[in-house]
Write an enzyme that holds these catalytic residues in place. Structure first.
Site, PDB file in Angstrom:
ATOM      1  N   CYS A   1      -2.105   9.301   2.241  1.00 20.47           N
ATOM      2  CA  CYS A   1      -1.778   8.723   0.928  1.00 20.47           C
ATOM      3  C   CYS A   1      -2.865   9.015  -0.096  1.00 20.47           C
ATOM      4  O   CYS A   1      -2.593   9.146  -1.280  1.00 20.47           O
ATOM      5  CB  CYS A   1      -1.597   7.218   1.069  1.00 20.47           C
ATOM      6  SG  CYS A   1      -3.023   6.407   1.808  1.00 20.47           S
TER       7      CYS A   1
ATOM      8  N   GLU B   1       0.887  -1.179   0.000  1.00 20.64           N
ATOM      9  CA  GLU B   1       0.000   0.000   0.000  1.00 20.64           C
ATOM     10  C   GLU B   1       0.914   1.215   0.000  1.00 20.64           C
ATOM     11  O   GLU B   1       1.512   1.543   1.024  1.00 20.64           O
ATOM     12  CB  GLU B   1      -0.900   0.000   1.244  1.00 20.64           C
ATOM     13  CG  GLU B   1      -1.833  -1.195   1.342  1.00 20.64           C
ATOM     14  CD  GLU B   1      -2.942  -1.188   0.306  1.00 20.64           C
ATOM     15  OE1 GLU B   1      -3.145  -0.147  -0.358  1.00 20.64           O
ATOM     16  OE2 GLU B   1      -3.593  -2.233   0.138  1.00 20.64           O
TER      17      GLU B   1
HETATM   18  P1  NAD Z   1       8.322   5.133   4.624  1.00 17.56           P
HETATM   19  O1  NAD Z   1       8.332   4.313   3.384  1.00 17.56           O
HETATM   20  O2  NAD Z   1       9.426   6.067   4.878  1.00 17.56           O
HETATM   21  O3  NAD Z   1       8.263   4.172   5.897  1.00 17.56           O
HETATM   22  C1  NAD Z   1       7.240   3.218   6.068  1.00 17.56           C
HETATM   23  C2  NAD Z   1       7.767   2.097   6.938  1.00 17.56           C
HETATM   24  O4  NAD Z   1       8.780   1.388   6.231  1.00 17.56           O
HETATM   25  C3  NAD Z   1       8.397   2.544   8.240  1.00 17.56           C
HETATM   26  O5  NAD Z   1       7.960   1.688   9.270  1.00 17.56           O
HETATM   27  C4  NAD Z   1       9.883   2.332   7.999  1.00 17.56           C
HETATM   28  O6  NAD Z   1      10.578   2.071   9.180  1.00 17.56           O
HETATM   29  C5  NAD Z   1       9.823   1.107   7.123  1.00 17.56           C
HETATM   30  N1  NAD Z   1      11.031   0.784   6.325  1.00 17.56           N
HETATM   31  C6  NAD Z   1      11.967   1.605   5.831  1.00 17.56           C
HETATM   32  N2  NAD Z   1      12.906   0.886   5.152  1.00 17.56           N
HETATM   33  C7  NAD Z   1      12.524  -0.413   5.218  1.00 17.56           C
HETATM   34  C8  NAD Z   1      13.044  -1.637   4.715  1.00 17.56           C
HETATM   35  N3  NAD Z   1      14.177  -1.689   3.996  1.00 17.56           N
HETATM   36  N4  NAD Z   1      12.383  -2.783   4.976  1.00 17.56           N
HETATM   37  C9  NAD Z   1      11.236  -2.763   5.695  1.00 17.56           C
HETATM   38  N5  NAD Z   1      10.695  -1.637   6.212  1.00 17.56           N
HETATM   39  C10 NAD Z   1      11.328  -0.479   5.960  1.00 17.56           C
HETATM   40  O7  NAD Z   1       6.899   5.892   4.656  1.00 17.56           O
HETATM   41  P2  NAD Z   1       6.372   6.994   5.689  1.00 17.56           P
HETATM   42  O8  NAD Z   1       7.093   8.274   5.468  1.00 17.56           O
HETATM   43  O9  NAD Z   1       6.317   6.427   7.071  1.00 17.56           O
HETATM   44  O10 NAD Z   1       4.852   7.138   5.205  1.00 17.56           O
HETATM   45  C11 NAD Z   1       4.480   7.959   4.151  1.00 17.56           C
HETATM   46  C12 NAD Z   1       4.286   7.169   2.875  1.00 17.56           C
HETATM   47  O11 NAD Z   1       3.358   6.107   3.107  1.00 17.56           O
HETATM   48  C13 NAD Z   1       3.668   8.023   1.781  1.00 17.56           C
HETATM   49  O12 NAD Z   1       4.269   7.711   0.557  1.00 17.56           O
HETATM   50  C14 NAD Z   1       2.197   7.597   1.796  1.00 17.56           C
HETATM   51  O13 NAD Z   1       1.536   7.831   0.592  1.00 17.56           O
HETATM   52  C15 NAD Z   1       2.320   6.141   2.124  1.00 17.56           C
HETATM   53  N6  NAD Z   1       1.074   5.617   2.705  1.00 17.56           N
HETATM   54  C16 NAD Z   1       0.309   4.758   1.956  1.00 17.56           C
HETATM   55  C17 NAD Z   1      -0.905   4.281   2.463  1.00 17.56           C
HETATM   56  C18 NAD Z   1      -1.772   3.356   1.657  1.00 17.56           C
HETATM   57  O14 NAD Z   1      -2.637   2.701   2.241  1.00 17.56           O
HETATM   58  N7  NAD Z   1      -1.580   3.256   0.339  1.00 17.56           N
HETATM   59  C19 NAD Z   1      -1.323   4.668   3.745  1.00 17.56           C
HETATM   60  C20 NAD Z   1      -0.522   5.517   4.481  1.00 17.56           C
HETATM   61  C21 NAD Z   1       0.687   5.987   3.952  1.00 17.56           C
END
Ligand code: NAD
Length: 477
Positions: A286, A252
Site C-alpha cells: 500500500c 487502512e
Molecule cells: P480487498 O479490499 O480486496 O480485500 C481486503 C479484505 O476485505 C479481504 O479480507 C476481503 O475478503 C475483505 N472484504 C471484501 N469485501 C468485504 C466486505 N463487504 N466486508 C468486509 N470485508 C470484505 O484488498 P486486497 O486486494 O486484499 O488488498 C490490497 C489493497 O489493500 C490495496 O488497495 C492496498 O493498498 C490495501 N492495503 C492497505 C494497507 C494499509 O495499511 N493502508 C496495507 C495493506 C494493503
C-alpha cells in the site's frame, strides 16, 4: 489433509475449536496458479457463531491480568520463532512472497508482538481535578469488547501480529476475517496463539469470501470496533455498514504515494531506496511509491539509473534471496496491472523499463510522459509499476505530490532541511519520510493515511486509544 491430493483443507477457528465448514474454496499459489490449499467457505452463521464466542469470552477475558496477557503474547513470539520455517514457507507459497520479503515480514511480526506485550501494562486513565467539594474524580480506560479485524492478502503476517495482538493486549476479544487469498497464514497464527495459551474464544478466525460474509461481521450489533485494511472501495462500503450501528473503526486503505527528488539529492543513496519503494514484493504494498517527481537537472540521470536497477531486479526462484519481484496475486489483479500499462502506452507514455510479463510476474516497469488521461496517473496499480515526472522547482513537486485523492505515505530526497520540513508539514499524507523510502513501518508509530487512504491510525499507541474507551468515575468523599 486431503487424502486424494495431499492438499490441506483449512477449518474455521471458533471458540477454541476447529469447525469444518460445508463448502470449501481453493487457494492458488500465485507463482503458477497450482492448488495451494482449500479453506472452509464461511457462512453468515459461522460468522455469528464466532462473534457469539468472542462476546461470551470477553466477560472473562477482560478480567485477565496484564501479566497474563503479556506472558501469552511473548509466548506467541517464542513459538513463532520455533515455527519460522512453516510461516516463511506459507508466505512464499500462499502469496508468492520472495524469501527476502517473507523474512522482513517475519521479523516485523516479532517486533509487533513484543511491542503489543508492552501495551498490557499501559491501559491507564487519570485523576481529574473536580469543582465539587470533596469529590474525587478520575477516568478509567476499558476494553471495548469484540474487535472485528479484516485483513488483506499482501502483508498477512504483519497485519495479523499487529492488529490481533494489540486488540488482545488491551483486553478485547477478536473475530478475524483474513483475505480469501491468504487464509493459511492466519490459520497458522491461530494455532500459535492457541499454543501460547490465549484463552479459547479470545481469538476466532472465519475463512471465506469477504464480499459474502463481511457484512455479517462488520454489521453485527455485538461487534464494538472494526479494523479494516484493504482497498478503498471495500473500505467505503465498510464505513457505511459501520455507520448503521455507530461502530467505531479504523480504515487502512490504498495509496498513490509520491516521492519528490530535489536537485541537491544524493543519487547514490537515493536510488536503491527508490527501487525498494516500488519493487519490493512486486509493488504490492500500500505504501509503494508509484509517482516520482524529479527536479529537471537530475531527471535524465534518475530515469537512466532507475531503469538500470529495474532491468536487473531479481525475478528468479522465490527462495533465492536475490529475488525481488513477486508474482501478481490473482488473475483479476494481473488484468488490472496489464490494463494500466497498456492504457498508458496506448495514450503516449514511454516505457523506460519493463512492460513485459514472465509467467505471472510483471517486469519492473518504469513509465515516463505519463499524462492525466491515463488510468495509472491517478489510480492505484498495485504492481511493480511507477511513473517518473520532471519538475522545475520544489514548489511544483509539492503541488503535484498533493494532487491526489489518496494520502498514505510520501517521501522527499534533499539536503535542504528547510524544504524537507516544509514538505513534511504540507504534504497531505499520513506519513512522510525525509531521505528514506515511502515503504517503512514500525510497531509503535502512528501508521495510516488520509482521504481515500483511510481513517485513523494503527500502532501501539493509536490502537490502545482506538480499541479502548475512557469512563469517568467520581467518588463523593
Ligand atoms: P480487498 O479490499 O480486496 O480485500 C481486503 C479484505 O476485505 C479481504 O479480507 C476481503 O475478503 C475483505 N472484504 C471484501 N469485501 C468485504 C466486505 N463487504 N466486508 C468486509 N470485508 C470484505 O484488498 P486486497 O486486494 O486484499 O488488498 C490490497 C489493497 O489493500 C490495496 O488497495 C492496498 O493498498 C490495501 N492495503 C492497505 C494497507 C494499509 O495499511 N493502508 C496495507 C495493506 C494493503
Amino acid at each position: 489433509m486431503d487424502a486424494k491430493s495431499d492438499v490441506q483443507t483449512l477449518s474455521h477457528w471458533i471458540g477454541g475449536e476447529w469447525k469444518a465448514g460445508g463448502e470449501t474454496f481453493e487457494v492458488l499459489n500465485p507463482i503458477d496458479d497450482s492448488l495451494y490449499c482449500r479453506a472452509a467457505k464461511g457462512t453468515g452463521d459461522d460468522m455469528r457463531n464466532a462473534v457469539a464466542a468472542a462476546r461470551s469470552t470477553f466477560e472473562s477475558y477482560k478480567e485477565t491480568l496484564p501479566k497474563e496477557r503479556e506472558r501469552w503474547l511473548l509466548r506467541v513470539a517464542e513459538i513463532m520463532e520455533q515455527r519460522k520455517d512453516d510461516l516463511i514457507d506459507c508466505l512464499i507459497d500462499e502469496i508468492g512472497s520472495p524469501v527476502g520479503k517473507a523474512n522482513f515480514e517475519f521479523d516485523k511480526g516479532l517486533t509487533m508482538l513484543r511491542a503489543a506485550a508492552g501495551m498490557c501494562r499501559n491501559v491507564r486513565g487519570e485523576t481529574i481535578p473536580s469543582d465539587a467539594p470533596g469529590k474525587f474524580s478520575m477516568s478509567i480506560r476499558e476494553p471495548l469488547g469484540v474487535v472485528a479485524i479484516v485483513t488483506p492478502f499482501n502483508v498477512p503476517l504483519i497485519k495479523t501480529t499487529r492488529l490481533i495482538s494489540n486488540a488482545l493486549a488491551v483486553g478485547n476479544t477478536v473475530v478475524h476475517l483474513p483475505s480469501e487469498l491468504a487464509p493459511h497464514l492466519t490459520i497458522l497464527m491461530a494455532e500459535i496463539f492457541h499454543d501460547a495459551g490465549i484463552p479459547a474464544g479470545a481469538y476466532n478466525v472465519v475463512t471465506g469470501m469477504g464480499h459474502e460474509i463481511g457484512d455479517d461481521l462488520t454489521g453485527h450489533k455485538y461487534v464494538d470496533f472494526v479494523s479494516f485494511t484493504g482497498s478503498s472501495v471495500v473500505g467505503q462500503h465498510i464505513n457505511e455498514v459501520c455507520a448503521r450501528n455507530k461502530t467505531p473503526l479504523t480504515l487502512e486503505l490504498g495509496g498513490k504515494s509520491p516521492t519528490v527528488v530535489l536537485k541537491d539529492a544524493d543519487l547514490e543513496k537515493c536510488m536503491p531506496l527508490a527501487a525498494r519503494s516500488i519493487f519490493m514484493y512486486g509493488g504490492q504494498l500500500c505504501i509503494g511509491s508509484s509517482r516520482f517527481y524529479v527536479e529537471r537537472p537530475l531527471y535524465d540521470e534518475f530515469v537512466k539509473r532507475f531503469s538500470m536497477i529495474a532491468s536487473k531486479a531479481g525475478m528468479g526462484d522465490l527462495r533465492d534471496p536475490n529475488t525481488v519481484i513477486a508474482p501478481i496475486i490473482s488473475e483479476r489483479q494481473r488484468n488490472r496491472v496489464k490494463t494500466h500499462i497498456e492504457d498508458a502506452v496506448k495514450k503516449g507514455a514511454k516505457l523506460a523499463a519493463g512492460g513485459e510479463w514472465e509467467g505471472n510476474r510483471c517486469q519492473p516497469t518504469i513509465l515516463t510522459d505519463v499524462a492525466e488521461e491515463m488510468t495509472l496517473c491517478r489510480e492505484e496499480t498495485f504492481g511493480p509499476v511507477t511513473s517518473i515526472y520532471p519538475i522545475d522547482s520544489y514548489e511544483e513537486g509539492l503541488e503535484k505530490a498533493n494532487d491526489t485523492e489518496y494520502g498514505l505515505s510520501s517521501a522527499i530526497f534533499t539536503n535542504d532541511i528547510n524544504k524537507a520540513m516544509h514538505f513534511a508539514k504540507n504534504i497531505g499524507a499520513g506519513m512522510c519520510h525525509i531521505n528514506g523510502p515511502t515503504v517503512h513501518d514500525e510497531a509503535h508509530v502512528p501508521f495510516g493515511g488520509n482521504g481515500e487512504s483511510g481513517v485513523g491510525r494503527e500502532g501501539t499507541d493509536a490502537d490502545l486509544e482506538a480499541m479502548t474507551e475512557l469512563k469517568w468515575v467520581t467518588v463523593q468523599l
